[in-house]
Design a protein around this motif. Sequence first.
Motif, short mmCIF file in Angstrom:
data_model
loop_
_atom_site.label_atom_id
_atom_site.label_comp_id
_atom_site.label_asym_id
_atom_site.label_seq_id
_atom_site.Cartn_x
_atom_site.Cartn_y
_atom_site.Cartn_z
N TRP A 34 0.83 -1.18 -0.06
CA TRP A 34 0.09 0.04 0.06
C TRP A 34 0.85 1.30 -0.10
O TRP A 34 1.83 1.31 0.89
CB TRP A 34 -0.91 0.02 1.14
N TYR A 35 0.43 2.15 -1.02
CA TYR A 35 1.18 3.49 -1.10
C TYR A 35 0.32 4.44 -0.89
O TYR A 35 -1.08 4.14 -1.44
CB TYR A 35 1.84 3.72 -2.36
N ARG A 36 0.94 5.82 -0.61
CA ARG A 36 0.00 6.89 -0.67
C ARG A 36 0.57 7.86 -1.77
O ARG A 36 1.80 7.79 -1.69
CB ARG A 36 -0.54 7.53 0.50
N GLN A 37 -0.26 8.74 -2.52
CA GLN A 37 0.34 9.65 -3.30
C GLN A 37 -0.39 11.05 -2.75
O GLN A 37 -1.49 11.21 -2.92
CB GLN A 37 -0.04 9.29 -4.61
N ASP A 38 0.71 11.93 -2.54
CA ASP A 38 0.34 13.30 -2.35
C ASP A 38 0.90 14.23 -3.43
O ASP A 38 1.99 13.84 -3.82
CB ASP A 38 0.88 13.63 -0.96
N TYR A 64 -2.64 3.82 10.18
CA TYR A 64 -3.07 2.81 9.42
C TYR A 64 -2.84 1.33 9.86
O TYR A 64 -1.87 1.30 10.79
CB TYR A 64 -2.21 2.65 7.79
N GLN A 85 -4.87 12.37 6.08
CA GLN A 85 -4.68 11.33 5.49
C GLN A 85 -5.65 11.48 4.11
O GLN A 85 -5.58 10.56 3.38
CB GLN A 85 -5.55 10.29 6.34
N SER A 87 -5.70 11.75 0.71
CA SER A 87 -4.54 11.40 -0.34
C SER A 87 -5.21 10.38 -1.50
O SER A 87 -6.36 9.98 -1.40
CB SER A 87 -3.59 10.55 0.23
N TYR A 89 -4.62 6.49 -2.63
CA TYR A 89 -4.07 5.31 -2.19
C TYR A 89 -3.84 4.22 -3.32
O TYR A 89 -4.86 4.09 -4.22
CB TYR A 89 -4.97 4.66 -1.04
#
Lengths: 113, 114
Positions: A34-38, A64, A85, A87, A89
């Motif tokens: 799992w990644y998040r991109q901002d 998380y 949070q 973002s 995902y």
Amino acid sequence: NAGVTQTPKFQVLKTGQSMTLQCAQDMNHNSMYWYRQDPGMGLRLIYYSASEGTTDKGEVPNGYNVSRLNKREFSLRLESAAPSQTSVYFCASRGASGGREQFFGPGTRLTVL
Amino acid sequence: AQSVTQPDIHITVSEGASLELRCNYSYGATPYLFWYVQSPGQGLQLLLKYFSGDTLVQGIKGFEAEFKRSQSSFNLRKPSVHWSDAAEDFCAVNRGGGADGLTFGKGTHLIIQP
């Protein structure tokens, strides 16, 4: 083959609400991520699972939790959502080939108000 | 810790012109290196990868990249860009040190002028 699928595609939460993002892959891959991109930050790793039954923290795990339900499915849970949070995902998976490339899902866009 | 630097936030190129996107990495051993492309509102698609062998690697859509150990670089190139190449491009390296996953650069926004 559908590859990596994610649900939902979009979600709006209020601060303090909880939710689970779902991810499934049909490529028989052992590893999932799992990644998040901002904006302006690229992608950052939240958690990963090298095999069924194992999970490990990535760069930004705070706030998380994850569950590797079986070989196909890897879920990400926000217990008490915060505006930070907000973002996009992405879930990804990887097989055991030498190249280590990851295959990405289409993403979930989450907004926390 | 490993890191990836993409010095150019935005690059504008005329259609038909050549392209080079820069990527520098910090990594202790031989890295696994990747370039991914993201079209607006989409997920990431692998353009190409390097982990051993020939240092010039070919990818999809006519892209290539060259691994230069002495410069810690893995620059992406294309001889003639097409309007459909407009996207966000990300360089990534494996985390290593027993930790799985990728470390990404912040991305380069590629704009194609007609």
